[in-house]
Design an enzyme around this catalytic site. Structure first.
Site, PDB file in Angstrom:
ATOM      1  N   PHE A   1      -9.703  13.522  -2.109  1.00  0.00           N
ATOM      2  CA  PHE A   1      -9.585  12.062  -2.059  1.00  0.00           C
ATOM      3  C   PHE A   1     -10.984  11.467  -1.881  1.00  0.00           C
ATOM      4  O   PHE A   1     -11.760  11.938  -1.057  1.00  0.00           O
ATOM      5  CB  PHE A   1      -8.677  11.687  -0.886  1.00  0.00           C
ATOM      6  CG  PHE A   1      -8.239  10.251  -0.888  1.00  0.00           C
ATOM      7  CD1 PHE A   1      -7.136   9.849  -1.624  1.00  0.00           C
ATOM      8  CD2 PHE A   1      -8.923   9.307  -0.151  1.00  0.00           C
ATOM      9  CE1 PHE A   1      -6.723   8.524  -1.613  1.00  0.00           C
ATOM     10  CE2 PHE A   1      -8.519   7.976  -0.145  1.00  0.00           C
ATOM     11  CZ  PHE A   1      -7.414   7.584  -0.879  1.00  0.00           C
TER      12      PHE A   1
ATOM     13  N   ASP B   1      -7.632  18.456   5.634  1.00  0.00           N
ATOM     14  CA  ASP B   1      -7.083  17.112   5.631  1.00  0.00           C
ATOM     15  C   ASP B   1      -5.593  17.241   5.284  1.00  0.00           C
ATOM     16  O   ASP B   1      -5.242  17.778   4.217  1.00  0.00           O
ATOM     17  CB  ASP B   1      -7.820  16.236   4.599  1.00  0.00           C
ATOM     18  CG  ASP B   1      -7.387  14.776   4.701  1.00  0.00           C
ATOM     19  OD1 ASP B   1      -6.214  14.530   5.015  1.00  0.00           O
ATOM     20  OD2 ASP B   1      -8.236  13.902   4.441  1.00  0.00           O
TER      21      ASP B   1
ATOM     22  N   TYR C   1       0.574   6.740   8.180  1.00  0.00           N
ATOM     23  CA  TYR C   1       1.306   5.680   7.465  1.00  0.00           C
ATOM     24  C   TYR C   1       1.948   6.217   6.194  1.00  0.00           C
ATOM     25  O   TYR C   1       2.644   5.496   5.510  1.00  0.00           O
ATOM     26  CB  TYR C   1       0.375   4.493   7.125  1.00  0.00           C
ATOM     27  CG  TYR C   1      -0.931   4.899   6.486  1.00  0.00           C
ATOM     28  CD1 TYR C   1      -1.000   5.194   5.138  1.00  0.00           C
ATOM     29  CD2 TYR C   1      -2.084   5.023   7.253  1.00  0.00           C
ATOM     30  CE1 TYR C   1      -2.187   5.603   4.560  1.00  0.00           C
ATOM     31  CE2 TYR C   1      -3.282   5.427   6.680  1.00  0.00           C
ATOM     32  CZ  TYR C   1      -3.334   5.716   5.339  1.00  0.00           C
ATOM     33  OH  TYR C   1      -4.504   6.138   4.777  1.00  0.00           O
ATOM     34  N   LYS C   2       1.694   7.485   5.860  1.00  0.00           N
ATOM     35  CA  LYS C   2       2.327   8.074   4.674  1.00  0.00           C
ATOM     36  C   LYS C   2       3.671   8.665   5.095  1.00  0.00           C
ATOM     37  O   LYS C   2       4.619   7.926   5.309  1.00  0.00           O
ATOM     38  CB  LYS C   2       1.375   9.100   4.048  1.00  0.00           C
ATOM     39  CG  LYS C   2       0.131   8.417   3.442  1.00  0.00           C
ATOM     40  CD  LYS C   2      -0.933   9.368   2.946  1.00  0.00           C
ATOM     41  CE  LYS C   2      -2.108   8.565   2.361  1.00  0.00           C
ATOM     42  NZ  LYS C   2      -3.338   9.340   2.227  1.00  0.00           N
TER      43      LYS C   2
ATOM     44  N   ARG D   1       2.498   8.619 -10.357  1.00  0.00           N
ATOM     45  CA  ARG D   1       2.715   9.476  -9.196  1.00  0.00           C
ATOM     46  C   ARG D   1       3.985   9.064  -8.460  1.00  0.00           C
ATOM     47  O   ARG D   1       4.210   7.889  -8.210  1.00  0.00           O
ATOM     48  CB  ARG D   1       1.501   9.340  -8.277  1.00  0.00           C
ATOM     49  CG  ARG D   1       1.462  10.301  -7.144  1.00  0.00           C
ATOM     50  CD  ARG D   1       0.158  10.148  -6.377  1.00  0.00           C
ATOM     51  NE  ARG D   1       0.140   8.919  -5.595  1.00  0.00           N
ATOM     52  CZ  ARG D   1      -0.588   8.759  -4.480  1.00  0.00           C
ATOM     53  NH1 ARG D   1      -1.366   9.737  -4.056  1.00  0.00           N
ATOM     54  NH2 ARG D   1      -0.556   7.615  -3.828  1.00  0.00           N
TER      55      ARG D   1
END
Ligand SMILES: *Cc1c(COP(=O)(O)O)cnc(C)c1O
Length: 396
Positions: A112, A183, A208-209, A355
């Site tokens: 990312f 990560d 928050y995912k 996605r």
């Protein structure tokens, strides 16, 4: 596969099929009530006393211990707060200090961007002759050589969903004397993680995912318990101090993972997250993983049967994949906009990736079949070709 009996615990708008919980989880019921309680009963009536009377001061560690339970970490080994970008910086800075004779941070080109950007920023601050070396994801294991100080990887690739083998890569890093940072942004709450067995020195992630903590929810950082006292915090804030309220002029890190805290914790967000984690009561990560694989397999089969123009951009083997499925299509952005208008929410990642995240807490088989059907209609009808679907928003 049986659907998990958790969907009723979320507030998802009628008619929406939400396949973007890998980016921002939906609102768990009870979260708004908890936030209101924190605001009105605690902040509103107790004001500053609430740090003690409502036990706000204990909340970061309480939530950290709950997260630890999802990622195979010992209680006390996870600190919460800040954002994931900050936690990446902290882990990297500490890891580099643990290998003063080495100069290379190794990562992969699929990582990312913020993880790579934070490494670049850290290097430009510390100067010397540090190097961020990135190789293709498949070449990481080979690239772990004895000049590498730190291997920093995201287990599940945010675009393709491809998984690294945490055990194997960590072992290889450590055989070559490098420190390992994982990560877990697309792993925590998505699939079983066993940090203790994996033995990595550091791990970081966001909430928050898959943990549904809401926009701006705090991040977390894990340090292996036996190395905590070797960790030199680069962001030496007062709440990572051994005695914050002694107000000493000199920094002295806490003797626990708390040394990786920085400043005042986000209490409203932590209280929301604390309630969001209640949704998981009574489900194991193994159940979540089995359900997620079943949903992903159904989606791939249904989409491939209907949409020959889309190319699977995720590993076909479920074991090599996280909890998401991606398809490549040059006009993917417009296709996603047409889908969103029809109530199927996924997202687009440049340059050409559609996605879809699969979160069995609130997505079931019927949702997946319906989403594939709607995608098939959008592709067959060419509905995505309408000019308004070409207009790019700030957030894709
Ligand atoms: C989502 C994500 C981030 C986001 O970082 P923030 O600081 O929370 O905005 C970072 N890294 C990875 C791998 C991610 O998937």
């Amino acid at each position: 596969m049986t659907n998990l009996p958790k969907k009723h615990l979320f507030d998802i708008p009628e008619g929406m099929i939400y396949l973007d919980g890998n980016s921002l989880g939906p609102l768990p019921k009870g979260a708004a009530e908890r936030a209101t309680k924190t605001l009105t009963q605690e902040w509103g009536t107790q004001l500053i006393k609430a740090w003690n009377t409502a036990d706000w001061m204990a909340l970061p560690q309480k939530v950290g211990d709950r997260i630890a339970g999802f990622i195979g970490a010992a209680p006390g080994s996870v600190a919460t707060g800040d954002t994931l970008s900050i936690k990446v910086y902290q882990a990297l800075a500490a890891a580099l200090k643990m290998r003063p004779d080495r100069r290379v941070i190794l990562s992969d080109t699929g990582n990312f961007p913020t993880d790579l950007y934070m490494a670049q920023g850290l290097i430009s601050t510390i100067g010397k002759d540090y190097e961020l070396r990135t190789v293709a994801p498949e070449e990481v294991a080979e690239a772990i050589t004895e000049d590498v100080a730190v291997v920093m990887l995201t287990e599940v690739d945010y675009r393709s969903g491809r998984r690294h083998d945490m055990m194997e890569i960590t072992a290889r890093a450590q055989q070559n004397g490098a420190v390992m940072i994982w990560d877990l942004a697309h792993s925590a709450g998505a699939l079983p993680v066993d940090l203790t067995a994996c033995n990595a020195e550091f791990a970081v992630g966001c909430t928050y995912k898959y943990f549904n903590g809401g926009p701006g929810a705090p991040a977390f950082i894990y340090a292996r318990p036996d190395i905590v006292l070797e960790v030199e915090p680069a962001l030496s804030g007062w709440l990572g101090h051994d005695a914050p309220f002694a107000m000493e002029p000199g920094y002295r890190p806490a003797m626990t993972t708390e040394r990786l805290r920085v400043g005042t914790p986000p209490i409203v967000q932590l209280s929301i997250l604390d309630t969001a984690l209640d949704v998981w009561d009574g489900v194991s990560m193994a159940e979540i993983r089995a359900a997620s694989i079943a949903l992903c397999e159904t989606f791939i089969a249904e989409v491939e049967a209907r949409c020959p123009m889309l190319t699977l951009a995720s590993p076909r083997d479920a074991a090599q994949r996280g909890s998401q499925v991606s398809f490549a299509f040059d006009e993917g952005y417009a296709v996603m906009q047409a889908l969103i208008e029809r109530g199927v929410i996924g997202d687009f990642r440049a340059p050409n990736i559609l996605r879809f995240g699969f979160t069995p807490l609130y997505i079931d088989e019927a949702d997946v079949r319906r989403a594939a059907e709607i995608l098939g209609e959008v592709m067959d009808s060419g509905a995505w070709k309408e000019p308004r679907f070409q207009v790019r928003s700030r957030v894709t």
